[in-house]
Design a protein around this motif. Sequence first.
Motif, PDB file in Angstrom:
ATOM      1  N   TRP A   1     116.170  65.970  13.518  1.00 31.61           N
ATOM      2  CA  TRP A   1     116.976  64.999  12.783  1.00 31.61           C
ATOM      3  C   TRP A   1     117.452  65.580  11.450  1.00 31.61           C
TER       4      TRP A   1
ATOM      5  N   SER B   1     114.274  55.729  11.505  1.00 33.22           N
ATOM      6  CA  SER B   1     113.735  54.376  11.640  1.00 33.22           C
ATOM      7  C   SER B   1     112.672  53.989  10.593  1.00 33.22           C
TER       8      SER B   1
ATOM      9  N   PHE C   1     112.870  60.838  12.596  1.00 28.94           N
ATOM     10  CA  PHE C   1     113.919  59.895  12.949  1.00 28.94           C
ATOM     11  C   PHE C   1     113.998  58.857  11.832  1.00 28.94           C
TER      12      PHE C   1
END
Length: 389
Positions: free
Chosen positions: A336, A86, A84
């Motif tokens: 992702w 982040s 992901f």
Amino acid sequence: MSEFIPLSVPSLQGNEWQYIKECLDTEWVSTAGKYVDKFENSICDLTQAKYAVACVNGTAALHIALKIIGVTSDDEVIVPTLTFISPINAVKYVNASPIFMDCDEYYTIDCEKTIEFILTETEFKNGASYNKRSGKRIPAIIIVHVFGNAVNVFELLSICRERNIRVVEDSAESIGSYYIQEPLLNKYTGTIGDIGCYSFNGNKIITCGGGGMIVTNDEEYGRKARYLTTQAKDDEVRYIHHEVGYNYRLTNIQAALGVAQLEQLQKYITIKKTNYLLYKNQIDNIEGLSLAEVPQFANSNYWLYCLRIDQEEYGKNREELLKFLLENQIQSRPVWYLNHMQRPYQKCQNYKIEQAYIQLERTLNIPCSVNITSRQIERVIEVLQNGKK
Ligand SMILES: Cc1ncc(COP(=O)(O)O)c(C=O)c1O
């Protein structure tokens, strides 16, 4: 029409109502209160980390981790491409640049290639590692225990220590996963590097609605994490601030939810493992499909299950199967999109990425909520059987 089966939704069956009601009844709803302390202490009890600092979400935890280590503009940070986004964004928040690595069979950062990169593409001088290509300092690496799978990090850890590269563990998805092999025997993901970060977002195995936690065994890092996440107050009464701080503290209400959820973590992991095996026994018998293994060197929390598709044998590719499942009221999701191909990061360095493309193309995450029923699992399997051409 059959009922919709979501990918991953929370299960709130313990003391959640009671603890949150107590926050409301006592009017302790903001960032002070007993549940914030209790949540931090419970995370220390579980993981054996010496210090835990609750914050608003996992992304904020990662941002603070890099600040504490002292990553700044003109630095570079090694990251996996398959995760992901982040942790990659956190690198940008401190104005540094990511260097992208490939993944291994468990979707986690390829440690062998990462070691090769450090040994051949960086030089160690004046106590720091520098990228030979860019000349920039590499003060940190972020490893991500993707899907709850512990990273095969045994050797990489000691190389990083020798090369003065701090290890941040993005354990957002792996609360409860721990190693079962020496030299990391019984160590929880999040506690083997310098700083670990958890997420308690709604899709995780346990949730605060939104929430995160920084853990560390380093007293100074722990102090700094608390200081920076609470506006860097040097004098709380007179509002003196010697540094730029952040409003990243978790609220008591969210922490109350977290405490109640944490009480159920072991039960949830057991359920997730049982469901994983239920899926695996049958999916592995469908020609062209299999359920990805989890690492043998760790006890995983089995957060997300990875369905592997052999397009030739199964007769559908990832997108076609995703569509077919949705037509049958079943939510699934590709892993992702690779971060080195995302628009903000296309110009950043990447190193020998091969496996990540393959994993992206052939994988779908399938429903894995704690409260999924065995009938629903049977239905997913039946649809997968019917989907074969
Ligand atoms: C690998 C990973 N890192 C970081 C995060 C960020 O956590 P949060 O959503 O709590 O900010 C998430 C999930 O949301 C994640 O899956």
